[in-house]
Enzyme design. Structure first.
Site, PDB file in Angstrom:
ATOM      1  N   SER A   1     -40.130 -15.799  34.025  1.00 22.35           N
ATOM      2  CA  SER A   1     -39.916 -16.874  35.001  1.00 22.35           C
ATOM      3  C   SER A   1     -40.461 -16.471  36.363  1.00 22.35           C
ATOM      4  O   SER A   1     -40.600 -15.279  36.658  1.00 22.35           O
ATOM      5  CB  SER A   1     -38.425 -17.227  35.104  1.00 22.35           C
TER       6      SER A   1
ATOM      7  N   GLU B   1     -40.292 -17.369  40.634  1.00 21.95           N
ATOM      8  CA  GLU B   1     -39.485 -17.995  41.694  1.00 21.95           C
ATOM      9  C   GLU B   1     -40.335 -18.350  42.921  1.00 21.95           C
ATOM     10  O   GLU B   1     -41.190 -17.573  43.334  1.00 21.95           O
ATOM     11  CB  GLU B   1     -38.379 -16.998  42.087  1.00 21.95           C
TER      12      GLU B   1
ATOM     13  N   ALA C   1     -28.710 -21.765  52.153  1.00 18.79           N
ATOM     14  CA  ALA C   1     -27.262 -21.951  52.274  1.00 18.79           C
ATOM     15  C   ALA C   1     -26.952 -23.035  53.306  1.00 18.79           C
ATOM     16  O   ALA C   1     -27.673 -23.190  54.295  1.00 18.79           O
ATOM     17  CB  ALA C   1     -26.613 -20.633  52.682  1.00 18.79           C
TER      18      ALA C   1
ATOM     19  N   HIS D   1     -32.112 -23.266  42.482  1.00 20.00           N
ATOM     20  CA  HIS D   1     -31.057 -22.379  42.937  1.00 20.00           C
ATOM     21  C   HIS D   1     -30.069 -23.259  43.702  1.00 20.00           C
ATOM     22  O   HIS D   1     -30.465 -24.254  44.310  1.00 20.00           O
ATOM     23  CB  HIS D   1     -31.589 -21.322  43.904  1.00 20.00           C
TER      24      HIS D   1
ATOM     25  N   ARG E   1     -23.932 -17.536  46.097  1.00 17.18           N
ATOM     26  CA  ARG E   1     -23.161 -17.760  47.318  1.00 17.18           C
ATOM     27  C   ARG E   1     -24.109 -18.125  48.451  1.00 17.18           C
ATOM     28  O   ARG E   1     -23.905 -19.075  49.168  1.00 17.18           O
ATOM     29  CB  ARG E   1     -22.385 -16.492  47.688  1.00 17.18           C
ATOM     30  N   GLY E   2     -25.163 -17.336  48.613  1.00 15.02           N
ATOM     31  CA  GLY E   2     -26.076 -17.545  49.730  1.00 15.02           C
ATOM     32  C   GLY E   2     -25.621 -16.783  50.956  1.00 15.02           C
ATOM     33  O   GLY E   2     -24.529 -16.195  50.971  1.00 15.02           O
ATOM     34  N   ASP E   3     -26.466 -16.758  51.950  1.00 12.50           N
ATOM     35  CA  ASP E   3     -26.136 -16.083  53.206  1.00 12.50           C
ATOM     36  C   ASP E   3     -26.230 -17.107  54.323  1.00 12.50           C
ATOM     37  O   ASP E   3     -27.285 -17.698  54.537  1.00 12.50           O
ATOM     38  CB  ASP E   3     -27.121 -14.939  53.471  1.00 12.50           C
TER      39      ASP E   3
ATOM     40  N   ALA F   1     -19.764 -17.030  44.832  1.00 10.69           N
ATOM     41  CA  ALA F   1     -20.515 -17.687  43.751  1.00 10.69           C
ATOM     42  C   ALA F   1     -19.633 -17.959  42.533  1.00 10.69           C
ATOM     43  O   ALA F   1     -19.836 -18.944  41.821  1.00 10.69           O
ATOM     44  CB  ALA F   1     -21.715 -16.816  43.362  1.00 10.69           C
TER      45      ALA F   1
ATOM     46  N   HIS G   1     -24.411  -4.959  45.844  1.00  9.39           N
ATOM     47  CA  HIS G   1     -24.596  -5.914  46.940  1.00  9.39           C
ATOM     48  C   HIS G   1     -24.191  -5.254  48.268  1.00  9.39           C
ATOM     49  O   HIS G   1     -23.156  -4.591  48.351  1.00  9.39           O
ATOM     50  CB  HIS G   1     -23.757  -7.175  46.675  1.00  9.39           C
TER      51      HIS G   1
ATOM     52  N   GLN H   1     -31.142  -8.723  41.677  1.00  9.82           N
ATOM     53  CA  GLN H   1     -31.871  -8.429  42.900  1.00  9.82           C
ATOM     54  C   GLN H   1     -32.999  -7.477  42.502  1.00  9.82           C
ATOM     55  O   GLN H   1     -32.862  -6.749  41.510  1.00  9.82           O
ATOM     56  CB  GLN H   1     -30.922  -7.753  43.905  1.00  9.82           C
TER      57      GLN H   1
ATOM     58  N   PHE I   1     -37.143  -5.994  54.409  1.00  7.58           N
ATOM     59  CA  PHE I   1     -36.383  -6.851  53.502  1.00  7.58           C
ATOM     60  C   PHE I   1     -35.467  -6.007  52.608  1.00  7.58           C
ATOM     61  O   PHE I   1     -34.322  -6.382  52.340  1.00  7.58           O
ATOM     62  CB  PHE I   1     -37.370  -7.689  52.678  1.00  7.58           C
TER      63      PHE I   1
ATOM     64  N   HIS J   1     -38.211 -11.739  35.801  1.00 11.30           N
ATOM     65  CA  HIS J   1     -38.207 -12.860  36.752  1.00 11.30           C
ATOM     66  C   HIS J   1     -38.937 -12.378  38.003  1.00 11.30           C
ATOM     67  O   HIS J   1     -38.494 -11.423  38.651  1.00 11.30           O
ATOM     68  CB  HIS J   1     -36.758 -13.239  37.094  1.00 11.30           C
TER      69      HIS J   1
HETATM   70  P1  FAD Z   1     -21.314 -13.436  45.311  1.00  9.35           P
HETATM   71  O1  FAD Z   1     -21.397 -13.160  43.865  1.00  9.35           O
HETATM   72  O2  FAD Z   1     -20.305 -14.428  45.759  1.00  9.35           O
HETATM   73  O3  FAD Z   1     -21.006 -12.009  46.037  1.00  9.35           O
HETATM   74  C1  FAD Z   1     -21.175 -11.873  47.431  1.00  9.35           C
HETATM   75  C2  FAD Z   1     -20.413 -10.645  47.925  1.00  9.35           C
HETATM   76  O4  FAD Z   1     -19.006 -10.891  47.899  1.00  9.35           O
HETATM   77  C3  FAD Z   1     -20.604  -9.386  47.080  1.00  9.35           C
HETATM   78  O5  FAD Z   1     -20.579  -8.285  47.943  1.00  9.35           O
HETATM   79  C4  FAD Z   1     -19.408  -9.383  46.159  1.00  9.35           C
HETATM   80  O6  FAD Z   1     -19.091  -8.073  45.701  1.00  9.35           O
HETATM   81  C5  FAD Z   1     -18.327  -9.941  47.077  1.00  9.35           C
HETATM   82  N1  FAD Z   1     -17.287 -10.725  46.373  1.00  9.35           N
HETATM   83  C6  FAD Z   1     -17.467 -11.683  45.455  1.00  9.35           C
HETATM   84  N2  FAD Z   1     -16.284 -12.212  45.066  1.00  9.35           N
HETATM   85  C7  FAD Z   1     -15.363 -11.583  45.791  1.00  9.35           C
HETATM   86  C8  FAD Z   1     -13.933 -11.706  45.895  1.00  9.35           C
HETATM   87  N3  FAD Z   1     -13.253 -12.591  45.161  1.00  9.35           N
HETATM   88  N4  FAD Z   1     -13.289 -10.896  46.760  1.00  9.35           N
HETATM   89  C9  FAD Z   1     -13.977 -10.015  47.533  1.00  9.35           C
HETATM   90  N5  FAD Z   1     -15.315  -9.849  47.483  1.00  9.35           N
HETATM   91  C10 FAD Z   1     -15.980 -10.637  46.625  1.00  9.35           C
HETATM   92  N6  FAD Z   1     -29.831 -16.739  48.627  1.00  9.35           N
HETATM   93  C11 FAD Z   1     -29.990 -18.005  49.093  1.00  9.35           C
HETATM   94  O7  FAD Z   1     -29.473 -18.342  50.166  1.00  9.35           O
HETATM   95  N7  FAD Z   1     -30.733 -18.916  48.378  1.00  9.35           N
HETATM   96  C12 FAD Z   1     -31.308 -18.620  47.189  1.00  9.35           C
HETATM   97  O8  FAD Z   1     -31.949 -19.473  46.581  1.00  9.35           O
HETATM   98  C13 FAD Z   1     -31.141 -17.293  46.660  1.00  9.35           C
HETATM   99  N8  FAD Z   1     -31.680 -16.946  45.476  1.00  9.35           N
HETATM  100  C14 FAD Z   1     -31.388 -15.707  44.941  1.00  9.35           C
HETATM  101  C15 FAD Z   1     -31.838 -15.395  43.652  1.00  9.35           C
HETATM  102  C16 FAD Z   1     -31.527 -14.178  43.070  1.00  9.35           C
HETATM  103  C17 FAD Z   1     -32.003 -13.884  41.673  1.00  9.35           C
HETATM  104  C18 FAD Z   1     -30.775 -13.212  43.807  1.00  9.35           C
HETATM  105  C19 FAD Z   1     -30.437 -11.874  43.207  1.00  9.35           C
HETATM  106  C20 FAD Z   1     -30.338 -13.500  45.088  1.00  9.35           C
HETATM  107  C21 FAD Z   1     -30.621 -14.750  45.670  1.00  9.35           C
HETATM  108  N9  FAD Z   1     -30.168 -15.098  46.941  1.00  9.35           N
HETATM  109  C22 FAD Z   1     -30.365 -16.371  47.434  1.00  9.35           C
HETATM  110  C23 FAD Z   1     -29.466 -14.117  47.772  1.00  9.35           C
HETATM  111  C24 FAD Z   1     -27.940 -14.219  47.638  1.00  9.35           C
HETATM  112  O9  FAD Z   1     -27.474 -15.482  48.028  1.00  9.35           O
HETATM  113  C25 FAD Z   1     -27.334 -13.140  48.515  1.00  9.35           C
HETATM  114  O10 FAD Z   1     -27.571 -11.878  47.947  1.00  9.35           O
HETATM  115  C26 FAD Z   1     -25.861 -13.328  48.849  1.00  9.35           C
HETATM  116  O11 FAD Z   1     -25.518 -12.379  49.869  1.00  9.35           O
HETATM  117  C27 FAD Z   1     -24.912 -13.088  47.694  1.00  9.35           C
HETATM  118  O12 FAD Z   1     -24.963 -14.096  46.791  1.00  9.35           O
HETATM  119  P2  FAD Z   1     -24.203 -13.962  45.387  1.00  9.35           P
HETATM  120  O13 FAD Z   1     -24.359 -15.234  44.675  1.00  9.35           O
HETATM  121  O14 FAD Z   1     -24.581 -12.725  44.701  1.00  9.35           O
HETATM  122  O15 FAD Z   1     -22.676 -13.847  45.945  1.00  9.35           O
END
Ligand code: FAD
Length: 280
Positions: A10, A12, A46, A72, A102-104, A118, A144, A171, A211, A261
């Site tokens: 895939s 991106e 986000a 996404h 989740r996003g940033d 997420a 992360h 990642q 990055f 990917h």
């Molecule tokens: P989560 O899984 O929610 O985790 C985020 C952080 O919170 C981690 O440190 C985790 O350990 C912690 N955490 C989770 N749940 C809990 C809990 N219940 N209690 C305490 N801590 C917790 N970003 C964008 O904005 N747009 C995109 O399109 C995008 N595409 C991506 C594609 C891929 C393949 C990857 C790997 C990343 C992408 N990102 C994107 C980046 C991503 O959004 C960031 O890395 C973001 O900081 C974390 O997202 P996540 O979904 O992994 O979050």
């Protein structure tokens, strides 16, 4: 090697801001389509900051390439109603798979309500749409950067799987051991979904270093020093990067990774060369 071994491929992209960018991206996709990808994906800002651009790109993929598209969806800063409206729209477009993140949140933007992690997005979409849409989540073999601890991060990944994730994309990483160690850890905890490595080609050192610092990807010391030593010699950087990343992909596939990917950064050149060298 990829398709004959039933592995997934895939690519991106991110949404473009201008008509010219959109046309260039269309050409990039045409070039990459020769490798018969399983899907093209498009990132999402986000808080809905790229909502229109992501939708446009997904629509372009469906109409121009006839290749499955995976949007996404970054949930932070969005309400359940906003997510539902978007997923309803995707379902009406025939989307079968969403990458749940989740996003940033960009600095300066406050979060009013909605999702925090997420795993909550996965739970919500599963509740609303059951198995009509497949859900991918992010995985972090090198942990992360905001995780409270390595174990906490694995627990979070497991939480996303238990909420209903069907597969994951990592990642990017350049330490192959981190990926296989991550797999061992989740397998030991009973998680067996496919975890596809995310691959970042190397085009420039300074951008990559910046990055990688932000997203917590380690550039191995020997590779960093070699790339640094090339200074502005981009041809040498690209050449070493191609050799290194192709070898990484080859070893990942041979050692059992379920696919690749590619983070294309909307460019076909390096990714195409790697895919050609791999015999995709
Ligand atoms: P989560 O899984 O929610 O985790 C985020 C952080 O919170 C981690 O440190 C985790 O350990 C912690 N955490 C989770 N749940 C809990 C809990 N219940 N209690 C305490 N801590 C917790 N970003 C964008 O904005 N747009 C995109 O399109 C995008 N595409 C991506 C594609 C891929 C393949 C990857 C790997 C990343 C992408 N990102 C994107 C980046 C991503 O959004 C960031 O890395 C973001 O900081 C974390 O997202 P996540 O979904 O992994 O979050």
């Amino acid at each position: 090697m990829i398709h004959s071994d039933n592995k997934q491929l895939s690519f991106e992209f991110f949404p473009t801001k201008t008509d010219e960018g959109r046309q260039k991206l269309s050409i990039t996709r045409q070039q990459l389509n020769q490798f018969k990808p399983d899907f093209f994906s498009c990132t999402y800002g986000a808080g809905g900051s790229t909502r229109a651009g992501t939708l446009q790109t997904i629509q372009d993929i469906l109409t121009e390439q006839n290749t499955p598209a995976t949007p996404h969806l970054a949930c932070i800063g969005s309400s359940q109603e906003e997510v539902k409206e978007l997923v309803d729209l995707y379902q009406s477009m025939g989307i079968k798979q969403i990458l749940c993140l989740r996003g940033d949140i960009p600095s300066g933007i406050g979060i009013v309500d909605g999702f925090t992690y997420a795993s909550e997005l996965v739970t919500f979409i599963k509740q609303e749409y059951q198995d009509t849409v497949k859900l991918i989540v992010a995985a972090y073999p090198e942990i992360h950067p905001q995780a409270r601890s390595a174990d906490d991060d694995i627990q979070n990944f497991i939480r996303k799987c238990e909420a209903g994730a069907d597969s994951a994309i990592t990642q990017y990483f350049y330490n192959i051991d981190a990926y296989f160690y991550f797999l061992d850890e989740i397998h030991a905890r009973g998680i067996d979904i496919p975890v596809v490595p995310g691959i970042m080609p190397i085009a420039s050192f300074s951008k990559l270093a910046r990055f990688s610092d932000i997203c917590g990807a380690e550039i191995p010391r020997w590779l960093k020093l070699k790339l640094q030593s090339y200074a502005d010699d981009t041809a040498s950087i690209k050449s070493l990067g191609l050799d290194f990343v192709t070898d990484l992909c080859d070893r990942l596939l041979r050692q059992g990774a379920p696919g690749l990917h590619f983070y294309t950064l909307n460019q076909a050149g390096l990714v195409s060369t790697i895919c050609e060298r791999l015999g995709c």
